[in-house]
Scaffold this motif. Structure first.
Motif, mmCIF file in Angstrom:
data_model
loop_
_atom_site.group_PDB
_atom_site.id
_atom_site.type_symbol
_atom_site.label_atom_id
_atom_site.label_comp_id
_atom_site.label_asym_id
_atom_site.label_seq_id
_atom_site.Cartn_x
_atom_site.Cartn_y
_atom_site.Cartn_z
ATOM 1 N N GLY A 102 0.808 -1.208 0.000
ATOM 2 C CA GLY A 102 0.000 0.000 0.000
ATOM 3 C C GLY A 102 0.841 1.258 0.000
ATOM 4 N N ALA A 103 0.165 2.382 0.161
ATOM 5 C CA ALA A 103 0.816 3.689 0.156
ATOM 6 C C ALA A 103 1.170 4.098 1.579
ATOM 7 N N PHE A 118 5.172 7.032 -0.609
ATOM 8 C CA PHE A 118 5.953 5.890 -1.058
ATOM 9 C C PHE A 118 5.027 4.691 -1.232
ATOM 10 N N ALA A 119 5.282 3.894 -2.246
ATOM 11 C CA ALA A 119 4.575 2.622 -2.411
ATOM 12 C C ALA A 119 5.406 1.574 -1.688
ATOM 13 N N ILE A 120 4.811 0.933 -0.694
ATOM 14 C CA ILE A 120 5.484 -0.093 0.098
ATOM 15 C C ILE A 120 4.876 -1.440 -0.280
ATOM 16 N N MET A 121 5.733 -2.406 -0.577
ATOM 17 C CA MET A 121 5.265 -3.721 -1.018
ATOM 18 C C MET A 121 5.397 -4.761 0.089
ATOM 19 N N SER A 175 9.366 5.551 -4.594
ATOM 20 C CA SER A 175 8.998 6.925 -4.315
ATOM 21 C C SER A 175 8.039 7.415 -5.394
ATOM 22 N N SER A 176 7.155 8.321 -5.029
ATOM 23 C CA SER A 176 6.194 8.860 -5.989
ATOM 24 C C SER A 176 6.889 9.534 -7.165
ATOM 25 N N GLU A 177 8.072 10.105 -6.927
ATOM 26 C CA GLU A 177 8.791 10.785 -8.003
ATOM 27 C C GLU A 177 9.308 9.822 -9.066
ATOM 28 N N VAL A 201 0.935 8.077 -6.766
ATOM 29 C CA VAL A 201 1.031 9.177 -7.732
ATOM 30 C C VAL A 201 -0.247 10.019 -7.743
ATOM 31 N N LYS A 202 -1.370 9.391 -7.458
ATOM 32 C CA LYS A 202 -2.629 10.134 -7.396
ATOM 33 C C LYS A 202 -2.661 11.045 -6.174
ATOM 34 N N SER A 203 -2.048 10.595 -5.071
ATOM 35 C CA SER A 203 -2.079 11.371 -3.838
ATOM 36 C C SER A 203 -1.268 12.668 -3.955
#
Length: 135
Positions: A47-48, A60-63, A83-85, A129-131
């Motif tokens: 999740g984020a 950050f996307a954490i898996m 990272s979102s970037e 990325v949406k956030s």
């Protein structure tokens, strides 16, 4: 004093910094952590994760993985992190929509489990990325 955050992945230390607040994607839902939080170890879901440094939010996307919170130090051991970037919004959206369709059309236990995992990963990246637009 703020929180000291370390995100570690199997490949490398991913991110280190200080933050005022973090929101973790735990296996039982989202969990916020502020200064002087009670010590805890929790499993992380795919999740984020949001990190607030002063008045700026980073996502950050954490898996999946684990988080340890103790004495204003948060150590995150993540299977993978992005990272979102470093996520292309168009690719993230397309991957999410494709994964959603594949999950809806999955047949059989194995295919459903694999499709669900791909969906959760795609959703995490797309959410991150949406956030950026909302924060």
């Amino acid at each position: 004093m703020s929180l000291q955050i370390s995100i570690l992945t199997p490949e490398r230390p991913f991110w280190n910094g200080n933050a005022e607040e973090i929101i973790l994607p735990t296996e039982t839902g989202e969990m916020g952590v502020l200064k002087n939080h009670a010590p805890i170890i929790t499993g992380l879901d795919v999740g984020a994760m949001l990190v607030r440094t002063n008045q700026e939010w980073n996502s950050f996307a954490i898996m999946g993985g684990f988080a340890l919170v103790k004495q204003n130090v948060v150590t995150i051991l993540a299977n993978e992190a992005q990272s979102s970037e470093n996520i292309d919004p168009d690719i993230a959206k397309n991957t999410f929509e494709t994964a959603k369709i594949q999950l809806e059309n999955a047949v059989g236990v194995k295919e459903k489990v694999e499709a669900n995992f791909a969906y959760k990963r795609a959703k995490a990246r797309y959410t991150v990325v949406k956030s950026l637009k909302k924060i």
